[in-house]
Design an enzyme around this catalytic site. Structure first.
Site, mmCIF file in Angstrom:
data_model
loop_
_atom_site.group_PDB
_atom_site.id
_atom_site.type_symbol
_atom_site.label_atom_id
_atom_site.label_comp_id
_atom_site.label_asym_id
_atom_site.label_seq_id
_atom_site.Cartn_x
_atom_site.Cartn_y
_atom_site.Cartn_z
ATOM 1 C CD GLU A 1 9.594 -0.912 14.641
ATOM 2 O OE1 GLU A 1 9.033 -1.861 14.296
ATOM 3 O OE2 GLU A 1 8.418 -0.307 15.901
ATOM 4 C CD GLU B 1 -9.196 4.865 1.013
ATOM 5 O OE1 GLU B 1 -10.204 4.030 1.301
ATOM 6 O OE2 GLU B 1 -8.941 4.492 2.020
#
Length: 308
Positions: free
Chosen positions: A91, A122
């Site tokens: 963004e 992860e």
């Protein structure tokens, strides 16, 4: 103790994983009552963020200092935490006209992990090191490891790798005394408490991460001169709505009539900040661009160098 039993024991110590017996019958409640419970839970998150504002502000000042000399802001996380980082990074270009390489989101397992879990990603510190190596990390960069538990190996590995290479590091977690915070220069621990659904850290923990990343990226961009007051003067006008918003921002900043705004935007190739400087500073588009370059993009500083 097996590795599984050890991990289970670790999780049992985490606030974000705690079981709440008072909610054990939640699935028997009316939908509206569950909604009220969840909404009340969400309302506690901003207060938890407020408790970490001094640490957050110190991190932002360090990030802005490095970005001002060409460094990048890099988020690294797995699962929901990784997605929050990628979202915030994606963004920045339309909001602040940054280059996509300036704010980067890394998620364990790569881009495909945004929509589909990549099993085991992860758990790898080495994978984080590989991802940062591929970015040619420098000491001017900042790496923010994000993990609700504060124990995710990928996030910790990213912070440790970055710190070893002189980059600024931030650890964002939702448990106190986390390994992630301990590994970072700035440890941000937003303790939001147990989730409505046991261990579902996309809820309050995810909301806390979103709020903190909003603070970090927005305030960093303010410090870098990407705004004029509370106006997004560095926004990218990539569609009709944003082009209309650009004209409104120029109007709010200058109070000029529409015809003058259109002329200034034309002279500035649609660049909002430059158009404002044309109008308020009484200079042409070329001079406005020169002044902004000399002031490193800070509109207020550029205005002090104009005739008006």
């Amino acid at each position: 103790m097996t590795a599984y039993a050890e991990l289970r024991a670790q999780l049992a110590t985490l606030t974000t994983e705690a079981f709440r017996p008072e909610l054990a019958e939640i699935d028997q409640l009316p939908t509206l009552e569950i909604a009220r419970l969840m909404n009340a839970e969400d309302a506690t998150v901003p207060a938890a963020v407020a408790g970490e504002l001094e640490t957050i502000a110190a991190a932002i000042d360090g990030i802005a200092e490095r970005m001002a000399r060409g460094g990048r802001l890099i988020y690294a996380g797995a699962g929901t935490a990784g997605r929050m980082g990628v979202l915030d990074a994606s963004e920045c270009p339309p909001t602040f006209n940054t280059d996509p390489s300036e704010v980067v989101g890394l998620i364990a397992g790569g881009p495909s992990a945004m929509v589909k879990a990549v099993e085991g990603a992860e758990d790898s510190r080495e994978l984080a090191a590989e991802d940062l190596t591929a970015l040619a990390l420098t000491a001017d960069d900042t790496v923010i490891g994000i993990s609700a538990s504060g124990r995710t190996p990928y996030a910790i590995g990213a912070v440790e790798f970055a710190r070893d290479r002189g980059a600024l590091t931030v650890g964002l977690s939702c448990n106190a005394g986390s390994a992630l915070a301990a590994a970072a220069d700035h440890g941000i621990e937003v303790v939001v408490g147990p989730e409505l659904l046991t261990g579902s850290t996309r809820l309050k923990a995810g909301t806390a991460q979103k709020l903190v990343l909003n603070l970090i990226s927005t305030l960093t961009m303010i410090r870098l001169g990407k705004t004029y007051g509370n106006l997004m003067v560095d926004m990218r006008s990539s569609n009709e709505k944003l082009r209309a918003r650009a004209r409104r921002i120029v109007s709010l900043a200058t109070g000029a009539p529409d015809a003058e705004i259109e002329a200034a935007l034309t002279a500035s190739d649609g660049e909002v900040k430059q158009a404002i400087l044309v109008i308020l500073g009484g200079v042409d588009g070329h001079k406005a661009a020169e002044l902004l370059t000399a002031s490193r993009g800070h509109l207020r500083a550029a205005l002090t160098q104009t005739p008006r």
